[in-house]
Write a protein that holds these residues in place. Structure first.
Motif, short mmCIF file in Angstrom:
data_model
loop_
_atom_site.label_atom_id
_atom_site.label_comp_id
_atom_site.label_asym_id
_atom_site.label_seq_id
_atom_site.Cartn_x
_atom_site.Cartn_y
_atom_site.Cartn_z
N PRO A 150 46.71 -26.34 -47.22
CA PRO A 150 47.52 -25.00 -46.88
C PRO A 150 47.70 -24.48 -48.43
N GLY A 151 47.63 -25.38 -49.39
CA GLY A 151 48.21 -24.70 -50.81
C GLY A 151 46.97 -23.65 -51.33
N ARG A 152 45.92 -24.22 -50.95
CA ARG A 152 44.89 -23.10 -51.36
C ARG A 152 44.79 -21.80 -50.40
N ARG A 153 45.11 -22.20 -49.28
CA ARG A 153 45.12 -21.09 -48.36
C ARG A 153 46.17 -20.22 -48.70
N MET A 154 47.28 -20.61 -48.86
CA MET A 154 48.43 -19.65 -49.25
C MET A 154 48.18 -18.93 -50.57
N GLY A 155 47.56 -19.58 -51.34
CA GLY A 155 47.20 -19.13 -52.73
C GLY A 155 46.32 -17.90 -52.63
N GLY A 164 45.37 -23.20 -38.92
CA GLY A 164 46.51 -22.09 -38.58
C GLY A 164 46.15 -21.86 -37.30
N LEU A 165 47.11 -21.21 -36.36
CA LEU A 165 47.21 -20.86 -34.93
C LEU A 165 45.97 -19.53 -34.89
N HIS A 166 46.09 -18.86 -35.93
CA HIS A 166 45.08 -17.63 -35.87
C HIS A 166 43.66 -18.43 -35.96
N ASP A 167 43.45 -19.26 -36.70
CA ASP A 167 42.06 -19.85 -36.61
C ASP A 167 41.90 -20.65 -35.30
N LYS A 168 42.71 -21.10 -34.84
CA LYS A 168 42.66 -21.99 -33.48
C LYS A 168 42.13 -21.00 -32.40
N LEU A 179 46.55 -12.75 -38.34
CA LEU A 179 46.97 -12.97 -39.55
C LEU A 179 47.84 -12.09 -40.16
N CYS A 180 47.94 -10.66 -39.55
CA CYS A 180 48.71 -9.61 -40.13
C CYS A 180 50.17 -9.91 -39.70
N LEU A 181 50.04 -10.45 -38.44
CA LEU A 181 51.28 -10.77 -37.70
C LEU A 181 52.21 -11.74 -38.45
N LEU A 182 51.54 -12.79 -39.26
CA LEU A 182 51.88 -13.77 -40.00
C LEU A 182 52.44 -15.08 -39.36
N VAL A 183 53.04 -14.88 -38.26
CA VAL A 183 53.44 -15.98 -37.41
C VAL A 183 52.49 -17.09 -37.21
N PRO A 184 51.31 -16.82 -36.51
CA PRO A 184 50.28 -17.51 -36.20
C PRO A 184 49.62 -18.14 -37.43
N ALA A 185 49.74 -17.36 -38.56
CA ALA A 185 49.50 -18.51 -40.09
C ALA A 185 50.61 -19.38 -40.26
N LEU A 186 51.73 -19.37 -39.86
CA LEU A 186 52.59 -20.25 -40.14
C LEU A 186 52.72 -21.39 -39.31
N VAL A 187 52.00 -21.76 -38.31
CA VAL A 187 52.04 -22.38 -37.33
C VAL A 187 50.57 -23.24 -37.49
N TRP A 188 50.77 -24.64 -37.67
CA TRP A 188 49.53 -25.42 -38.12
C TRP A 188 49.56 -26.51 -36.93
N ASP A 189 48.16 -26.94 -36.71
CA ASP A 189 48.31 -28.23 -36.04
C ASP A 189 48.07 -29.54 -37.14
#
Length: 154
Positions: free
Chosen positions: A44-49, A141-145, A126-136
């Motif tokens: 998650p650190g690399r992805r957020m960076g 991220g939920l957007h990837d799932k 991803l532009c909605l941001l909520v799916p990016a903040l929810v992880w398995d």
């Protein structure tokens, strides 16, 4: 089993106790990806960076080139420009400027390049941001799932 064993000691913690009981906490291993190194799931650190770098570059382009120094005009164009640049770069190269800087690439679960519909839907989410903040538990991220992609290390 003793409840103290199930909860773990205060030094080891509950994760170590669960691993002793056979639980698997390897990130990406149940997806068939390596635990570490190239091809492993990005942390998650690399992805957020990478997202921060991409957002900063897009804001800079929006402010300097499109808004011509007007913050109000630049704010209107930042999200649509982020969407367009991200879709274009992910559909053609599988990576954006920030992802490339952090050594990341977006691929399908089988390792091939993500399709254009996958990239479009992933970027909308991803532009909605909520799916990016929810992880398995694999930190995917939920957007990837939702579209069947994963962000891996190059």
């Amino acid at each position: 089993m003793d409840t103290r064993e199930a909860l773990g000691s205060w030094i080891d913690g509950p994760k170590a106790a669960a691993e002793k009981m056979g639980a698997d906490f390897g990130r990406g291993e149940r997806l068939g990806l390596p635990k570490e190194g190239p091809g492993s799931i990005a942390g998650p650190g690399r992805r957020m960076g990478a997202l921060f770098v991409d957002g900063w570059l897009i804001a800079l382009i929006s402010y300097g080139l499109i808004g011509k120094g007007s913050a109000a005009s630049a704010n209107m164009w930042t999200t649509p420009l982020f969407f367009a640049v991200t879709v274009l770069l992910l559909a053609t190269t599988g990576t954006t400027f920030g992802k490339r800087l952090f050594g990341l690439r977006v691929v399908r679960l089988d390792g091939s390049r993500a399709t254009i519909p996958q990239v479009l839907l992933r970027t909308v989410l991803l532009c909605l941001l909520v799916p990016a903040l929810v992880w398995d538990r694999d930190t995917r991220g939920l957007h990837d799932k939702a579209v069947g992609t994963v962000e891996v290390r190059i």
